[in-house]
Design an enzyme around this catalytic site. Sequence first.
Site, PDB file in Angstrom:
ATOM      1  N   LYS A  62       0.811  -1.220   0.000  1.00  0.00           N
ATOM      2  CA  LYS A  62       0.000   0.000   0.000  1.00  0.00           C
ATOM      3  C   LYS A  62       0.850   1.279   0.000  1.00  0.00           C
ATOM      4  O   LYS A  62       0.590   2.199  -0.754  1.00  0.00           O
ATOM      5  CB  LYS A  62      -0.908   0.040   1.237  1.00  0.00           C
ATOM      6  CG  LYS A  62      -1.920  -1.066   1.336  1.00  0.00           C
ATOM      7  CD  LYS A  62      -2.735  -0.967   2.618  1.00  0.00           C
ATOM      8  CE  LYS A  62      -1.914  -1.000   3.888  1.00  0.00           C
ATOM      9  NZ  LYS A  62      -1.187  -2.266   4.106  1.00  0.00           N
ATOM     10  N   ASP A  90      -0.700   3.821   9.787  1.00  0.00           N
ATOM     11  CA  ASP A  90       0.594   3.944  10.453  1.00  0.00           C
ATOM     12  C   ASP A  90       0.768   5.321  11.082  1.00  0.00           C
ATOM     13  O   ASP A  90       1.360   5.447  12.157  1.00  0.00           O
ATOM     14  CB  ASP A  90       1.738   3.684   9.459  1.00  0.00           C
ATOM     15  CG  ASP A  90       1.870   2.209   9.097  1.00  0.00           C
ATOM     16  OD1 ASP A  90       1.217   1.370   9.749  1.00  0.00           O
ATOM     17  OD2 ASP A  90       2.624   1.899   8.166  1.00  0.00           O
TER      18      ASP A  90
END
Lengths: 173, 173, 173, 173
Positions: free
Chosen positions: A12, A33
Amino acid sequence: MIILNGGSSSGKTGIVRCLQAVLPDPWLAFGIDSLVDALPASMQTSPEGIGFAADGAVTVGADFRALEAAWMEGVAATVRAGARVVVDDVFLGGAASQQRWREAVGDLSVLWVGVRCESTVAAARETARGDRTRGMAASQAHLVHEGVIYDMEVDTTHTESLTCARAIAAHIS
Amino acid sequence: MIILNGGSSSGKTGIVRCLQAVLPDPWLAFGIDSLVDALPASMQTSPEGIGFAADGAVTVGADFRALEAAWMEGVAATVRAGARVVVDDVFLGGAASQQRWREAVGDLSVLWVGVRCESTVAAARETARGDRTRGMAASQAHLVHEGVIYDMEVDTTHTESLTCARAIAAHIS
Amino acid sequence: MIILNGGSSSGKTGIVRCLQAVLPDPWLAFGIDSLVDALPASMQTSPEGIGFAADGAVTVGADFRALEAAWMEGVAATVRAGARVVVDDVFLGGAASQQRWREAVGDLSVLWVGVRCESTVAAARETARGDRTRGMAASQAHLVHEGVIYDMEVDTTHTESLTCARAIAAHIS
Amino acid sequence: MIILNGGSSSGKTGIVRCLQAVLPDPWLAFGIDSLVDALPASMQTSPEGIGFAADGAVTVGADFRALEAAWMEGVAATVRAGARVVVDDVFLGGAASQQRWREAVGDLSVLWVGVRCESTVAAARETARGDRTRGMAASQAHLVHEGVIYDMEVDTTHTESLTCARAIAAHIS
């Protein structure tokens, strides 16, 4: 607004960086994240926050869910204020995760993109990265796509991130 | 919501991590560094984005300003959605930067905190960090506080981050 | 050759970067962190390798000791081949650790520097860094200096890294 | 001892991590990146040290060459002291770079491995990484292999790092 969903080590982040490079306008990139980085250190390894088991299983608690919901509202507000935003997320809850995003984005126009990668290849890339708990890639490869509805899907098993990004970019220009 | 403002290498990030550790509730930490990380790589070194000159001067362009304004709206929306958020920023425009935040946060309650550090000490810490353009600390030490109005100020010249964080935490509980 | 020894979060790395900045010749910087980074991922969390317990205790196994001894020989050979090298290490074994270095460096000229920091201040800086296991700073603050003989000592409790570095640099020019 | 040579973004580091995971004994991993990290910050962007031009060209000066030669001696000494070591390097000088390693390693047994990747694919991966100067991958893809003699070669264009690592591991057990 673009939302990419895929398992750990499915590629990704590489696709997001390539999207930012190939799209003519500037796009902001946010992701799960960056949310984890914004948490207190104590929540990055706790039952109320987010936990990473030795076998690669990821568990999230009530405090994490509450902050995540507020963060989703914030991302949606950033788009409403005029910014182009690409998000990469890991839908640990499959369709339920997509529903949470749907509630946050309301009537904003979203391109939903599934990022697939064969489980064994994702696991091999996890070993090559060296900075992720072993087992996350395999345990998430199928799980995160269960019941999720996409506008398009890409597969990084045999296709470079840049090629995937160009296919996505073609959908939004 | 807490907004910390201080020059490069004044110790903002250390204070934020300590705040997250000492405050009883979970707080999300966002900052100007996380916005820069979210930019396309090409904007991280361009006239339209944000530029870091060899002497430590930082310049921002129109594209950066537009994305920053949308990001501020997003941070404010995250707070309105129920999350506690601490932001660390560098008010390159002094009072004008504070005004931009004021417009984004509207009637939200904000604790404005100035983070001071003597210019020579900040410059010494910049050398010890090794990952910042030399000269940023000195050029920003005074500039970022011009015309800014605070609820409280801390000074890291002779005080540890944790002690500063405890003083700030005392203001909000 | 300069060997700095101090506990976690005592400020060794900052002093090393400042030394590299103030010394007129180019110096290479190696340290225990670079050795740990060079290990297989599996050894970074195993009884045979190096383990970081939840309370901050660090344990090292036989495989780690063997690779560490070879690495020390390599660092010494780099110096013999003409490079100036500054090493930062954590003498978990106190005097025994120093003895291991003595055997590796043989008759090379070494400046032994102790880096002290009051335990509570080191622990506060550990909280501000956010990337180290909590408790390491406190558990190592005294331990690492037991029985070690220095040419000079610096104390970062109230003194900036750059000032400490200048004091060390004065000893070798 | 294993020495891998390949251009930027050809996949060397991923192969090294996989080698460390699949080889039964513990291997230390050193590389040109770890040498650059060990340099003074000022040498990481100077004519005497190592310079990265905007077009991806890399130039190295006399000071860098001297420290690099000493570092190679140190790596060889680490192997002589009993450690298994895998090195990943970028032979900017092609055959001349290999000759420098030959002089350092002397009569040690070395497995020389060429890591190839089609220039366009390496450039695409450079975009996906986002942390390297654009253009390095393309400018180094062929250059680094000129005149170099290998024991074996791997090609990451269509093969995962883990598969390449297994092929290399088969050569040394």
